[in-house]
Design a protein around this motif. Structure first.
Motif, short mmCIF file in Angstrom:
data_model
loop_
_atom_site.label_atom_id
_atom_site.label_comp_id
_atom_site.label_asym_id
_atom_site.label_seq_id
_atom_site.Cartn_x
_atom_site.Cartn_y
_atom_site.Cartn_z
N ALA A 206 31.97 5.44 12.78
CA ALA A 206 33.32 5.68 12.33
C ALA A 206 33.86 4.62 11.42
O ALA A 206 34.57 4.91 10.36
CB ALA A 206 34.15 5.78 13.53
N LEU A 207 33.58 3.27 11.65
CA LEU A 207 33.89 2.04 10.92
C LEU A 207 33.06 1.44 10.24
O LEU A 207 33.68 0.57 9.18
CB LEU A 207 34.34 1.02 12.13
CG LEU A 207 35.62 1.51 13.03
CD1 LEU A 207 35.95 0.65 13.98
CD2 LEU A 207 36.70 1.85 12.37
N GLY A 208 31.78 1.59 10.24
CA GLY A 208 30.69 1.18 9.04
C GLY A 208 30.70 -0.46 9.02
O GLY A 208 30.84 -1.18 9.79
N PRO A 209 30.72 -0.99 7.83
CA PRO A 209 30.63 -2.29 7.55
C PRO A 209 31.78 -3.13 8.29
O PRO A 209 31.44 -4.25 8.82
CB PRO A 209 30.69 -2.41 6.18
CG PRO A 209 30.48 -1.07 5.49
CD PRO A 209 30.85 -0.01 6.56
N SER A 210 33.01 -2.80 8.41
CA SER A 210 34.04 -3.23 9.05
C SER A 210 33.72 -3.65 10.44
O SER A 210 34.11 -4.69 11.05
CB SER A 210 35.30 -2.71 8.92
OG SER A 210 35.59 -1.46 9.87
N PHE A 211 33.16 -2.82 11.21
CA PHE A 211 32.69 -3.22 12.56
C PHE A 211 31.42 -3.99 12.35
O PHE A 211 31.26 -4.76 13.58
CB PHE A 211 32.58 -1.77 13.24
CG PHE A 211 32.00 -1.83 14.79
CD1 PHE A 211 32.71 -2.17 15.60
CD2 PHE A 211 30.40 -1.81 15.00
CE1 PHE A 211 32.57 -2.51 17.06
CE2 PHE A 211 30.05 -1.87 16.22
CZ PHE A 211 31.02 -2.15 17.39
N ALA A 212 30.67 -3.64 11.60
CA ALA A 212 29.24 -4.48 11.75
C ALA A 212 29.49 -6.00 11.49
O ALA A 212 28.63 -6.74 11.92
CB ALA A 212 28.30 -3.95 10.55
N GLU A 312 23.87 1.31 8.33
CA GLU A 312 24.55 0.00 8.75
C GLU A 312 23.56 -0.56 9.42
O GLU A 312 22.73 -0.26 10.44
CB GLU A 312 25.76 0.55 9.66
CG GLU A 312 26.65 1.44 9.13
CD GLU A 312 27.44 1.07 7.84
OE1 GLU A 312 27.39 -0.24 7.68
OE2 GLU A 312 28.06 1.89 7.35
N ILE A 313 23.64 -1.95 9.46
CA ILE A 313 22.87 -3.01 10.24
C ILE A 313 23.93 -3.71 10.70
O ILE A 313 24.71 -4.52 10.13
CB ILE A 313 21.91 -3.75 9.07
CG1 ILE A 313 21.09 -2.93 8.42
CG2 ILE A 313 21.39 -4.92 10.04
CD1 ILE A 313 19.92 -3.84 7.56
#
Length: 369
Positions: A206-212, A312-313
């Motif tokens: 759902a949030l991609g890089p902002s969560f990562a 995503e990582i």
């Protein structure tokens, strides 16, 4: 755990009011991730590319990418392949933990330790990446660790650990002065585990890089890494969650590696304790790998044609160095002077949390922050 370590840096701002830490300001400079690069590419292309992009934990990164792709395609890798992957991750984890410990304790300039670390790296290098390390390689690893004084018996319980600390082992000599730091940085531990994987997968989709780059689980920012994995070991529990206990956690994992490698090779160990993956939905796979610095996640989402739509990582560093994470919990409320001695104490604690990039420690007054 980044693709360009020379460009990365973490700044740890110790914000004090009087002589007490009231807040940590943690900022990071990271290169652009490979998620955008992966879009539209084939899974095989990215799986082959990932290990070449990472200077640290390359095996773990490669395994995570391969597992995420397989899960996204609905494929269950053969047990022999998973065993080979777990073996590679365990061997790499041992080397990274030992190298980080030697550098943290200032033993990097010791010719004896440098020589022993090099020999251990050679012994741990897989000849056949498609198979677990063989019995001869594992025996050589065990011999090299014994030469360092690191055997499972040496750290089996508190009495054995104290005997080891009094031994002539160079590693023991380097650890002895830090027994006095056992309480520094002590805090309650909330480990990141497989039970958190489903929520993490949902957030990454759902949030991609902002969560990562700033993960949290409904307000929780758990800890990951050697200490989180061994917090219930009797030696770690006895010395606590401060600086010294964290260093012992590394040694315990290092010393246990030959036995773990033998168990993986013989099929007696559950490789899923090291390498896990799950298919979250059609075309969506999540992999989790317990590497040196903690639980590493890769998420791969495929489009209708099988190309990568999202990649995503989530690196372990993002949990441990979150502004409300484990390092912050270890330092907020601590009494610290803006002195060189206390700066060195903080630097050792930061290094014990094992960032995968360089870092700077700066003291600030709350009024100036």
């Amino acid at each position: 755990m980044t693709a360009a370590p020379s460009e990365d840096r973490i700044e740890v701002g110790i914000v004090r009011r009087g002589d007490r830490v009231v807040r940590l300001d943690i900022t990071a400079r990271r290169p652009i991730g490979i998620g955008r690069l992966a879009q539209g590419k084939s899974g095989e292309t990215i799986v082959a590319l990932v290990p070449r992009l990472f200077a640290l934990c390359a095996s773990a990164q490669g395994v995570a990418a391969a597992q995420a792709l397989a899960a996204a395609r609905g494929i269950s890798p053969a047990p022999a392949l998973v065993a080979a992957q777990a073996s590679a991750v365990l061997a790499e984890r041992m080397i990274e933990l030992l190298r980080g410990t030697v550098l943290l304790l200032g033993g990097g300039g010791s010719p004896a330790l440098t020589h022993q670390l090099r020999d251990l790296m050679i012994a741990a290098r897989p000849i056949n990446p498609a198979a677990p390390l063989d019995d001869d390689a594992i025996a050589r690893i065990a011999q090299e660790l014994e030469a360092l004084g690191l055997t499972p018996r040496a750290l089996a319980d508190v009495a054995a650990c104290r005997r080891w600390l009094g031994s002539e082992s160079l590693l023991a000599e380097l650890h002895r002065p830090l027994v006095a730091e056992a309480e520094f940085g002590a805090a309650a531990v909330d480990p990141l585990t497989a039970a958190d994987d489903a929520m993490i997968g949902e957030r990454l989709i759902a949030l991609g890089p902002s969560f990562a780059v700033r993960p949290d689980l409904a307000g929780r920012v758990p800890e990951t890494g050697a200490f989180a994995r061994t917090a219930h070991h009797p030696v770690v529990a006895a010395f606590g969650s401060g600086l010294f206990g964290r260093l012992l956690a590394r040694l315990i994992e290092i010393a246990a590696t030959p036995e773990q490698l033998r168990a993986v090779r013989s099929g007696d160990a559950d490789a899923a304790a090291v390498v896990q993956s799950t298919r979250l939905s059609d075309g969506i796979g999540l992999a989790a790998v317990e590497c040196a610095r903690g639980r590493l996640y890769h998420l791969m989402v495929l489009d209708a044609e099988g190309a990568i739509r999202q990649f995503e990582i989530l690196a372990p560093t993002e949990w441990n160095f979150h502004p409300r994470g484990p390092l912050a919990r270890a330092l907020v409320g601590t009494k610290l002077q803006a002195s060189e001695a206390d700066r060195r104490r903080v630097e050792r604690l930061v290094a014990a949390f094992d960032p995968c990039v360089g870092f700077d420690v700066r003291f600030r007054e709350a009024a100036d922050a």
